[in-house]
Design an enzyme around this catalytic site. Structure first.
Site, PDB file in Angstrom:
ATOM      1  N   ARG A 142      -5.459  15.164   1.011  1.00 19.75           N
ATOM      2  CA  ARG A 142      -5.071  15.572   2.375  1.00 19.75           C
ATOM      3  C   ARG A 142      -5.234  17.569   1.226  1.00 19.75           C
ATOM      4  O   ARG A 142      -5.007  17.353   0.934  1.00 19.75           O
ATOM      5  CB  ARG A 142      -4.349  15.539   2.029  1.00 19.75           C
ATOM      6  CG  ARG A 142      -4.503  13.881   3.104  1.00 19.75           C
ATOM      7  CD  ARG A 142      -2.663  13.357   3.994  1.00 19.75           C
ATOM      8  NE  ARG A 142      -3.135  11.728   4.054  1.00 19.75           N
ATOM      9  CZ  ARG A 142      -2.438  11.191   5.359  1.00 19.75           C
ATOM     10  NH1 ARG A 142      -1.689  11.817   5.591  1.00 19.75           N
ATOM     11  NH2 ARG A 142      -2.381   9.772   5.864  1.00 19.75           N
ATOM     12  N   LYS A 153      -3.147   7.390   0.906  1.00 24.45           N
ATOM     13  CA  LYS A 153      -2.584   9.417   0.437  1.00 24.45           C
ATOM     14  C   LYS A 153      -1.863   9.847  -0.490  1.00 24.45           C
ATOM     15  O   LYS A 153      -1.755   8.857  -1.324  1.00 24.45           O
ATOM     16  CB  LYS A 153      -1.886   9.375   1.727  1.00 24.45           C
ATOM     17  CG  LYS A 153      -0.658   9.814   1.939  1.00 24.45           C
ATOM     18  CD  LYS A 153       0.298   9.554   3.274  1.00 24.45           C
ATOM     19  CE  LYS A 153       1.055   9.289   3.632  1.00 24.45           C
ATOM     20  NZ  LYS A 153       2.053   9.281   4.076  1.00 24.45           N
ATOM     21  N   LYS A 196      -1.319  13.496  -1.865  1.00 23.97           N
ATOM     22  CA  LYS A 196      -0.880  14.832  -1.710  1.00 23.97           C
ATOM     23  C   LYS A 196      -0.501  15.856  -2.648  1.00 23.97           C
ATOM     24  O   LYS A 196      -0.311  15.830  -3.726  1.00 23.97           O
ATOM     25  CB  LYS A 196       0.288  15.028  -1.000  1.00 23.97           C
ATOM     26  CG  LYS A 196       0.251  14.155   0.301  1.00 23.97           C
ATOM     27  CD  LYS A 196       1.278  14.024   0.857  1.00 23.97           C
ATOM     28  CE  LYS A 196       1.254  13.208   2.374  1.00 23.97           C
ATOM     29  NZ  LYS A 196       2.214  13.180   2.898  1.00 23.97           N
ATOM     30  N   CYS A 235      10.639  16.939  11.739  1.00 19.47           N
ATOM     31  CA  CYS A 235       9.222  16.823  11.983  1.00 19.47           C
ATOM     32  C   CYS A 235       8.561  16.471  13.490  1.00 19.47           C
ATOM     33  O   CYS A 235       9.804  16.637  13.974  1.00 19.47           O
ATOM     34  CB  CYS A 235       8.790  14.971  10.914  1.00 19.47           C
ATOM     35  SG  CYS A 235      10.027  13.559  12.584  1.00 19.47           S
ATOM     36  N   CYS A 292       4.309  10.815  18.030  1.00 18.44           N
ATOM     37  CA  CYS A 292       4.810   9.779  16.918  1.00 18.44           C
ATOM     38  C   CYS A 292       4.796   8.729  17.227  1.00 18.44           C
ATOM     39  O   CYS A 292       5.611   8.082  17.812  1.00 18.44           O
ATOM     40  CB  CYS A 292       5.573  10.285  16.003  1.00 18.44           C
ATOM     41  SG  CYS A 292       5.451   9.301  14.117  1.00 18.44           S
ATOM     42  N   CYS A 341       8.022  13.158   6.854  1.00 23.61           N
ATOM     43  CA  CYS A 341       7.132  14.079   7.197  1.00 23.61           C
ATOM     44  C   CYS A 341       7.670  15.123   6.166  1.00 23.61           C
ATOM     45  O   CYS A 341       7.092  16.060   6.382  1.00 23.61           O
ATOM     46  CB  CYS A 341       6.297  13.532   8.289  1.00 23.61           C
ATOM     47  SG  CYS A 341       5.062  12.531   8.681  1.00 23.61           S
TER      48      CYS A 341
END
Length: 1554
Positions: free
Chosen positions: A1068, A1138, A1140, A1360, A1366, A1409
């Site tokens: 990402r 994911k 990062k 977040c 969300c 997050c």
């Protein structure tokens, strides 16, 4: 027994106890805005039951300017006992209601305005005396209680309205009384009889009054007339109430009910007073005479302090004019009983002084004087009556006043209407109106838009000579003032024109400028510039003509003239200001603030429906009309106000600001607004009658409903036509129609499926599920499929979609439910559960059932919360048994803590079900297809294409398919829905309010000013008018509906950005420290981050194919490199999860380098000051699942050093090892951190080095000082300036208080450097040259962006998004954290910690997050309003925190943190950070590695009162010895040392134990 010290409290208590509904009329909705409101609020908050109904009384606060008596009709007609508490100012304007309400048993308690300086004005009472109500008047505090009770009993017996009035200020001076009313309430209020009478009695207005006292012949009055007045100076009492006949108070079914007469009222009142006397010994009569029985003169006092007058008269000296006189007071004011009055007067009376506290402006004779004259005047020998008007009397002047009254009275020719005392009449309870703080939102926008041009004619606080503040603030008064102001300016224009032709100026220069101004005087666009020029010339001219014109210089400018009103203008009663403005045609703007919440409005009765002011104004055809909502669209409010000002004629701007009380939080107002706008209750629109034919006259700005509304209007629907003809029935018609449609849909769906299964063999099995996250739903569908395979006729549907009335007809019903919140049913099962729980007639004797429940036995770890584990399933099983259902199997319990999660319990429960149904031994069952996983979706997607393009074309829904929802993440967008609106839309039968979030890929968070403006345009035109600066150092947009998704992607691409791989199972956005003070060094590191980002970008062509085509379906590529349909690096299944990457530049760890899959720590060459290379960390990650100890956060492990040119290769090789070795079966175990822990750090590192072909070097030395941003101005080595501004939680938006978004846009228009987004959600205005510095500072100051004077806690906080967008959020985060910080800042201030940085983070779920697991203090959402409190993270972001308390709510959070903050201030070491401190003092243990995150948590231990926790034994109980416990109060400090285990007594406080 409780004591009562004020009349309003006594009356409020009686009203509450004797009513089903109390309408509390208040100047505002706060609990202190009327004399009665605080007492009613206290009773309601305590849930005190009514003595009459045995239920809690419903207290309904209504603003005084919102036609409050309308609120009584619906409960009265529903058979409720209703009372009203109010001040007297509403009575006159409510006269039309009073005539109607007199026919109902409603009681109105009225507190008359008064003060210690000025008396009450009784004219509000006398003005309504003929409205048909009975009037009772209290003179003492005790009377206020007894007569309040009398009023309720009388209303119940007579079926007629009663008004009880008293002076609040005067009665509050009495001694407190005991609250001895409960027995009386129960005795006097015969609720069944009163309700029966209310249903059968049809009273008439005129029958309550006797035409003349001579014609009245009540038996009780006749009896009393034969008695002689008392010869003592004590009060005369009537005791004949026992003999009163009660036949007039009953109804005969066979005959029309007898109208209630004044005699009936009098008899009933006497009976009630007799009953009070029997219980309390206190007796009351309609009139009360005090004085000698042979008095020659008497004083009838109405409004004066009769007790004080009586004392003075009783103490008269022989020479005083008022010696041997009597005092008469009125207790039953209406019906006026003249014959009873005559009976109470001694026969010796020859003269009567009538003293009235009534302001008379238009009548010569007072109303009470006329009553007395009518009753006893006109006969030979009748007493002479003289009227007086009473003003304010000081206690010291009472004797002098009485002397004057009786001297005049006893003269041969007494003067009528003498004024006694000071003439001032108070309006003490009618305070100057105050604007609710919430309404400042619109007022500030007006100020910002029009600045010096703004003129609000009825602005609160304006000084108008001779006019009360309440009158001056009324829109009607303001309209008159504006007309006068316009006339004055028109006259002034003529004066200027005359001066321009004939004026004698020092020079001729001003004449030409004045002429030019006069030509433009009515042109709002040009006049102000001409005014400045003309004023400049006049200022330099010393002539008398110039000086005269300058005295009115404010008239040179064209003002923006406004009236501000409330939604009270939308009611019919006495509020015709809108009509007057529209009919005048004058250029006047009206801002009308509507504060009625949609939820309240939707449930309101028809009586309270308001006129649609917008429609009313549009029908006039001459007015600009806009409907706005600042919490829905700030931009539209600005546009509407500007357009209204430009329009030459009347303008109406309707402004929505829903709140239940003035203290509501902005979040509550936001949620109410969203529901109203989304549902269509409050559409956003603008109407411009002056627009040319080429443009639409009506513009709808409510994006969500635009298409739905257009389709609805296009249909030739009879329902639509009926609603148009009868708008007052609109809500009922549409509501009932919608309900019927939904019920019919359920019925047809079920019946159709039933018919489809009729031809199949086997017993029926209906499977009903309630599911939040899909587990229960998937389990139910799998169970249904397995049932079909065994030959059963199965039906699977959500619980709420099933018609509950059909349940008794079923044979076998299986329920599968998960657990939501605090043991609650999921959303799609809640309605059915309520139906089952409340049902009294469902008979399930022929129904067999079973329940399987899904929950988590550790989700609520505290002992008292264990009841929530699988509570919905357990409750449902018990309720079905209570309804006579037969269980097929015991309630199955799935526990997430079991080895296989809920599947463990399910595997035990399902065979029992098949056995009970007789299908357990079926052979030849087909194999079940495995569930579709993310890996299946990826491999079948054709390199991320899926059916995304087709889904975007589907206009029947705002959603896309489930598989496409997974694939669009790779394209940088998530499908979401507005969770604030879920329940509202579900109730309306609509799908959720779907929209999409888009996240950009922006390496290092660096953007140009042009890109900033482009991002701003996207958020305004295509999103929800806000931008989010994320913790991943990029832009994020919310609220983009499906139809605007592709245009938004294309606009981002035009800005030379992309969204590809901003989300999904790929690498990402690559982050990088902002480092404003070392631009050259930052530039080098930034280039590496950009190279890594570009190098690891997916190669698929799908992104360009789906999003970047033009209208001819040709590929349009502006940015990015589309190559071929292959993924040489990622492969067809991409990564397991994911990935990062971040770069930190010591000494700042502002990107949380330890929290990512790969972290690069930049190493600077000490000699050249340039980039030397990177230390490589691998294996960090934040995602966790609550109570699943197999999941945990982890900090990265040090692999070693590499050079800058190798950084992107190293990142690739780490990613490839993860690609090939990561867990693709269990996504909760698929992150790199688990792969490294499973393989071991050395093994994983070896595989990376093997692929790379090189070895990592020894890590270089480095040091981190913090992981927060440095705010304010800083200079770099090139002399350029950088300003780090505080953006709370990264939300870029405009509000009335803070036009941040507009300000940043204006800065971007002139800025020549760049914008840098930080990993902590803040923003750096970067590379400002010295020449531009002053301009930038001016703009920052203008838009309040230069303010960094916040607490260290606030500056170090981060959150977040969470609610409302969300889908994973369990609790609030971004919208709540600022409020929580505010509640802690007081403690910080008190302890000298305002400037100290404490890193605090909040997330709505455990996915992390905002990287909460590294914060010193973190709050992680567990359920709505409940959080896991984490403590002990490293200030530099190097250490993971640990769970301290589970599922704590705000009060517990504050109880824990405030004492800890206090201890930190007192006991910390030099330079010690909060996270280190709580570990040192033993509050929490450190987390040494991620896999030990769950060990030694404090979640089950008792909260220490203050100081170090006591030593604990293995069972979690306090052991006999203590380490240290300290209590720090305001003035005391107590310490305990080892060996002490007794309680401690705090000085002046209760004892407490450890």
């Amino acid at each position: 027994m409780a004591s009562i010290s004020s009349a309003s409290e006594a009356v409020a208590r009686i009203a509450y106890q004797a009513s089903d509904v109390v309408v509390s009329v208040q100047s505002s909705l706060s609990s202190a805005s009327s004399p009665f409101a605080p007492h009613l609020h206290r009773l309601s908050a305590a849930k005190t039951p009514s003595i009459v109904s045995k239920k809690q009384t419903d207290v309904l606060p209504v603003r005084a300017n919102a036609d409050p008596l309308l609120s009584t009709y619906s409960p009265l007609r529903a058979g409720s006992l209703v009372s009203v508490t109010t001040i007297s100012s509403i009575l006159v304007q409510s006269i039309p209601h009073l005539y109607k309400l007199a026919q109902y048993p409603v009681v109105i308690h009225v507190a008359l305005a008064s003060s210690s300086e000025t008396p009450s004005d009784y004219s509000d009472i006398t003005a309504i005396r003929q409205c048909g109500f009975t009037f009772l008047h209290s003179e003492t505090l005790r009377e206020a209680q007894d007569l309040a009770l009398t009023a309720h009993a009388l209303a119940a017996r007579s079926g007629r309205g009663v008004i009880h009035f008293f002076e609040e200020e005067k009665l509050s001076q009495d001694k407190p009384i005991s609250a001895d009313y409960e027995q009386l309430v129960e005795r006097l209020l015969d609720t069944p009889a009163s309700r029966s009478r209310r249903e059968t009695t049809h009273a008439h207005d005129n029958t309550i009054y006797a035409d003349s006292s001579r014609a009245a012949a009540a038996p009780s009055v006749a009896d009393s007339s034969s008695r002689e007045p008392s010869t003592s100076t004590t009060s005369r009492r009537d005791s004949d109430s026992k003999n009163s006949d009660n036949t007039s108070m009953t109804s005969v079914d066979s005959q029309p009910p007898k109208p209630v007469s004044s005699e009936d009222i009098f008899k009933a009142t006497k009976e009630i007073w007799a009953a009070i006397g029997q219980v309390t010994g206190r007796t009351y009569t309609a009139f009360e005479y005090t004085g000698p029985s042979n008095a020659k003169a008497a004083l009838l006092a109405f409004g004066a302090d009769a007790g004080v007058l009586g004392e003075e008269m009783g103490a008269a000296a022989p020479h005083d004019p008022f010696v041997n006189t009597g005092l008469l007071t009125v207790r039953l004011y209406r019906p006026w009983l003249g014959l009873v009055l005559r009976d109470f007067l001694p026969k010796s009376i020859t003269k009567i002084a009538v003293l009235e506290q009534v302001r008379r402006k238009t009548t010569k004779w007072g109303p009470l004087l006329m009553d007395v004259l009518t009753s006893i005047g006109g006969n030979a020998g009748a007493p002479q009556v003289v009227g007086y008007q009473l003003g304010h009397l000081e206690r010291s002047t009472i004797k002098q006043a009485l002397s004057g009254i009786f001297t005049n009275l006893m003269s041969e020719t007494p003067i009528q209407n003498l004024e006694v005392g000071r003439s001032a009449i108070a309006n003490a309870l009618q305070e100057a109106p105050e604007q609710p703080q919430l309404e400042n939102a619109y007022m500030k926008i007006l100020d910002q838009v029009f600045e010096n041009k703004l003129h609000i004619a009825n602005r609160l606080g304006a000084k108008d000579a001779g006019v009360s503040a309440q009158t001056a603030a009324s829109p009607e008064y303001g309209f008159g003032a504006l007309l006068a102001r316009q006339e004055r300016r028109k006259k002034f224009i003529g004066e200027v024109q005359t001066a321009a032709r004939e004026g004698d100026f020092t020079t001729e220069n001003p004449k030409s400028w004045l002429s030019a101004w006069a030509l433009k005087a009515e042109d709002s666009q040009k006049v102000n510039e001409a005014a400045d020029q003309a004023l400049a010339r006049l200022t330099t001219d010393a002539s008398p003509t110039a000086q005269k014109l300058l005295k009115s210089k404010s008239l040179f400018h064209k003002e923006s003239q406004w009236l501000v009103g409330s939604d009270a203008w939308a009611y019919d009663l006495g509020n015709s200001g809108v009509h007057h403005v529209l009919a005048s045609g004058k250029n006047i703007n009206m801002l009308i603030i509507d504060s009625t919440p949609h939820s309240e409005r939707a449930a309101a009765d028809a009586e309270r429906r308001k006129k649609d002011i917008g429609l009313y104004a549009m029908n006039f055809g001459n007015a600009y009309v806009a409907s706005t909502a600042v919490y829905s669209s700030y931009t539209q409010v600005l546009e509407a106000m500007i357009e209204a000002d430009k329009f030459d004629g009347p303008s109406v701007v309707l402004a929505y600001l829903p709140y239940h009380k003035e203290s509501d939080s902005p979040l509550a107002v936001l949620q109410e607004t969203k529901r109203a706008v989304d549902s269509g209750y409050w559409p956003l629109y603008r109407w411009q009658p002056a627009v040319g034919d080429a443009e639409p006259r009506f513009q709808l700005d409510s994006e969500r409903i635009k298409k739905e509304l257009e389709q609805f209007l296009a249909r030739d629907s009879q329902l639509t036509q009926l609603i148009r003809r009868q708008p007052e029935f609109a809500s009922n018609l549409s509501g009932s129609y919608g309900s019927e449609v939904r019920d019919l849909q359920k019925r047809k769906a079920k019946d159709a499926y039933g018919k489809l299964l009729e031809s199949l063999y086997g017993a029926p099995m209906t499977v009903l599920f309630a599911s939040d996250n899909g587990n229960a739903e998937n389990l139910a569908k799998r169970l249904g499929n397995r049932g079909k395979a065994r030959g059963l006729k199965t039906l699977v549907m959500a619980m709420d979609d099933y018609p509950i009335e059909d349940l008794p007809t079923e044979e076998n019903v299986i329920f599968v439910t998960s657990t939501a919140g605090q043991g609650e049913f999921p959303q799609n099962g809640h309605a059915m559960w309520q139906g089952l729980k409340d049902s009294t007639d469902l008979d399930l004797a022929n129904v067999r059932f079973s329940v399987f429940a899904l929950g988590d036995s550790h989700y609520w770890p505290r002992k008292e919360d264990k009841v929530y584990y699988n509570k919905p399933g357990k409750d449902l099983h018990a309720r079905l048994l209570a309804l006579a259902g037969t269980p097929l199997a015991e309630c199955g319990l799935g526990d997430d803590q079991d080895p296989d999660g809920y599947q463990t319990g399910y595997a035990d429960w399902e065979p029992k079900l098949w056995q009970a149904l007789g299908v357990d031994n079926v052979e030849g069952l087909p194999e079940e297809p495995p569930p579709i996983t993310n890996e299946d979706i990826k491999i079948q997607s054709n390199f991320l294409r899926g059916t995304i393009a087709e889904g975007l074309l589907d206009t029947s829904t705002g959603a896309i398919s489930a598989s496409d929802q997974q694939l669009t993440k790779f394209h940088g967008t998530y499908m979401q829905d507005d969770r604030d609106l879920r329940d509202e839309r579900k109730a309306q039968g609509l799908e959720p309010a779907y929209s999409f979030m888009i996240r950009c890929r922006l390496a290092s968070g660096v953007a140009t000013p042009k890109q900033w403006i482009q991002m701003d345009d996207i958020s305004t035109n295509l999103g929800n008018e806000t931008m989010k600066l994320t913790t991943r150092q990029t832009f994020q947009f919310h609220g983009i509906v499906k139809g605007k998704l592709r245009p938004a992607m294309q606009e981002i691409n035009k800005a030379l950005m992309t969204t590809l791989a901003a989300c999904g199972d790929v690498n990402r956005n690559v982050m990088c420290s902002s480092l404003p003070q070392h631009s050259k060094y930052h530039s080098q590191v930034h280039k590496v981050s950009q190279k890594i980002s570009d190098y690891l970008l997916p190669a698929t062509h799908a992104y360009h194919e789906i999003w970047l085509k033009d209208e001819d379906n040709k590929k349009t590529q502006v940015a990015g490199d589309a190559i071929v349909d292959t993924e040489p690096m990622y492969g067809p299944t991409y990564l397991p999860r994911k990935f990062k990457i971040t770069i930190a530049i010591p000494p700042h760890n502002d990107t949380d380098v330890y929290a990512h899959d790969v972290g690069l720590i930049a190493i600077q060459d000490p000699e050249t000051k340039l980039l030397k290379g990177f230390n490589i960390l691998a294996g960090g990650g934040m995602g966790v699942t609550h109570n699943n100890k197999k999941t945990y956060p982890r900090t990265g492990s040090m692999f070693g050093f590499c050079t800058p040119d190798q950084a992107h290769i190293v990142c690739e090789k780490i990613m490839l090892v993860q690609r090939d070795n990561g867990d693709r079966k269990n996504r909760k175990h698929a992150r790199l951190k688990y792969t490294i822990d499973d393989m071991g750090v050395d093994v994983f590192k070896g595989k990376v080095e093997e692929l790379w072909g090189q070895k990592f070097g020894e890590p270089a030395a480095f040091k981190f000082d913090s992981n927060i941003d440095t705010f304010g101005w800083q200079k770099d080595e090139n002399g350029k300036s950088h300003f780090t501004m505080f953006i709370e939680n990264g939300r870029i938006e405009d509000t009335a208080d803070f036009p941040m978004k507009t300000g940043l846009r204006e800065i971007a228009k002139v800025h020549k450097g760049e914008f840098r987004l930080t990993g902590n959600q803040h923003l750096i205005l970067s590379d400002v040259t010295e020449a531009d510095l002053s301009r930038m500072k001016e703009l920052l100051k203008k838009y309040k962006l230069d303010n960094t004077n916040f607490s260290g806690l606030r500056l170090s906080s981060s959150a977040c998004v969470a609610f409302p967008t969300c889908g994973l959020a369990m609790a609030e985060s971004e919208r709540y954290l600022p409020e929580l910080v505010s509640k802690l800042e007081g403690t910080l201030e008190e302890n000298g910690l305002r400037q100290d940085s404490i890193v605090m983070r909040m997330t709505g779920c455990p996915n992390g997050c905002a990287r909460p697991w590294l914060a010193e203090v973190a709050l992680v959402g567990k359920s709505f309003g409940a959080y896991n409190l984490m403590l002990g993270g490293g200030y530099h972001g190097q250490r993971i925190n640990k769970l301290y308390r589970s599922s704590v709510k705000e009060d517990e959070i504050l109880e824990i943190l405030k004492p800890l903050i206090k201890r930190y201030a007192l006991e910390r070491n030099q330079g010690e950070r909060f996270g280190d401190f709580v570990i040192r003092i033993g509050v929490i243990k450190p987390t040494t590695e991620g896999k030990y995150f769950h060990e030694d948590s404090q979640s089950k231990r008792p909260i220490p009162f203050c100081g170090a926790a006591p030593a604990l034994d293995a069972g979690g109980c306090a052991a006999p010895s203590f380490v240290l416990v300290s209590y720090f109060g305001d003035t005391d400090c107590v310490s305990l040392r080892a060996g002490f285990n007794g309680p401690i007594a705090r000085p002046g406080g209760a004892a407490f134990g450890a």
